[in-house]
Design a protein around this motif. Sequence first.
Motif, PDB file in Angstrom:
ATOM      1  N   GLU A  45      49.087  34.526  50.125  1.00 38.76           N
ATOM      2  CA  GLU A  45      47.928  33.672  50.385  1.00 38.76           C
ATOM      3  C   GLU A  45      46.633  34.432  50.120  1.00 38.76           C
ATOM      4  O   GLU A  45      45.681  33.888  49.550  1.00 38.76           O
ATOM      5  N   ALA A  46      46.580  35.689  50.506  1.00 36.05           N
ATOM      6  CA  ALA A  46      45.369  36.484  50.280  1.00 36.05           C
ATOM      7  C   ALA A  46      45.073  36.622  48.792  1.00 36.05           C
ATOM      8  O   ALA A  46      43.910  36.597  48.374  1.00 36.05           O
ATOM      9  N   ALA A  47      46.125  36.768  47.980  1.00 33.70           N
ATOM     10  CA  ALA A  47      45.952  37.053  46.554  1.00 33.70           C
ATOM     11  C   ALA A  47      45.779  35.815  45.694  1.00 33.70           C
ATOM     12  O   ALA A  47      45.560  35.938  44.481  1.00 33.70           O
ATOM     13  N   ARG A  48      45.841  34.629  46.267  1.00 34.49           N
ATOM     14  CA  ARG A  48      45.980  33.394  45.490  1.00 34.49           C
ATOM     15  C   ARG A  48      44.906  33.212  44.427  1.00 34.49           C
ATOM     16  O   ARG A  48      45.212  32.798  43.305  1.00 34.49           O
ATOM     17  N   ASP A  49      43.666  33.479  44.701  1.00 28.96           N
ATOM     18  CA  ASP A  49      42.601  33.273  43.709  1.00 28.96           C
ATOM     19  C   ASP A  49      41.952  34.585  43.271  1.00 28.96           C
ATOM     20  O   ASP A  49      40.868  34.585  42.677  1.00 28.96           O
ATOM     21  N   ALA A  50      42.574  35.702  43.563  1.00 26.47           N
ATOM     22  CA  ALA A  50      41.916  36.995  43.413  1.00 26.47           C
ATOM     23  C   ALA A  50      41.812  37.455  41.962  1.00 26.47           C
ATOM     24  O   ALA A  50      42.743  37.293  41.171  1.00 26.47           O
ATOM     25  N   GLU A  51      40.677  38.041  41.649  1.00 25.27           N
ATOM     26  CA  GLU A  51      40.522  38.778  40.394  1.00 25.27           C
ATOM     27  C   GLU A  51      41.070  40.197  40.555  1.00 25.27           C
ATOM     28  O   GLU A  51      41.625  40.771  39.619  1.00 25.27           O
TER      29      GLU A  51
END
Length: 304
Positions: free
Chosen positions: A54-60
């Motif tokens: 969930e933390a990484a879902r939209d991460a660059e």
Amino acid sequence: MAHEIAFIGLGAMGGGMVSRLLAAGEKVTVYNRTRSRGEALAAEGAVLADTPAEAARDAEVVFLSLATSEVVEALLFGPSGAVEGLPPGAIVADMSTVAPDFATSLQAKLASTGHRGLDACVLGNAAHAKDGELRFMIGGTAEDVAVLTAVVGPLAKEIVHLGPGGMGATAKLALNLLMGVQMQALTEAIVFGERAGLDRGTLIKLIAAGGYSSPMMKFKAGVMARRAFEKADFRLKLMRKDLDLVLAQTRRLGVPMPTTAASHDWLTAATNAGLGEHDVAALLAYFEQISGLSHYPPPGEAAA
């Protein structure tokens, strides 16, 4: 323009870095296995995730600041690991202190999932993290380092690209071994001087102000003087783990490390004596016990 950042691992260093990124206007989603560590950061504007995915879902960029390679592996590739939610092409910047061989294998594994990896190790403590005074030592491609440089600007006093994957991890171990052996030397100097009749406080002041001291030694001499062992800036067992990694690597390279090996043995003994969760400066407390300086209370009793 704000970047989409995920940060996994909210110890003293990770928490300080997240605070700094938030203050710089970055969008940061955080995850920590002990959820309560993220609550104060949520009050500062971080988004608190329930899983690494969930933390990484939209991460660059996903930053990892974790204790061991086993934890890195689990939180990236285990159930609900960050890779499950990470967009294709995103960068995973592992700031954990790990073996160089692990760093390179991790980057190869990330490439197989369509992601990019860097060993992005740092020098500094929690205060440096909060103040944006960290020094970055990075292994990976120049292209990926350039992307990361644009993100870590608020955190960095210096950014050095050392070469391909594994070189950042190698530099971190080379520099951390200096901390380990200096802690050993500092402890021995204090115990020797006191057993010979010198006043400890006076001796510590002489050491801290002398030309033989380093900024780290001066800082840890202050920790020893205050006996502030419980609030660990760098846990003793992690210092022991780092020297273990150094010795494993140097055995493969055929490089003798007699001083490092001796420091590792004493850190192992202090860990086995129950001081592993304390600051590495608590090595002094172990040497007090075995050197006849019995009037000093053990670390837990001193805090009480």
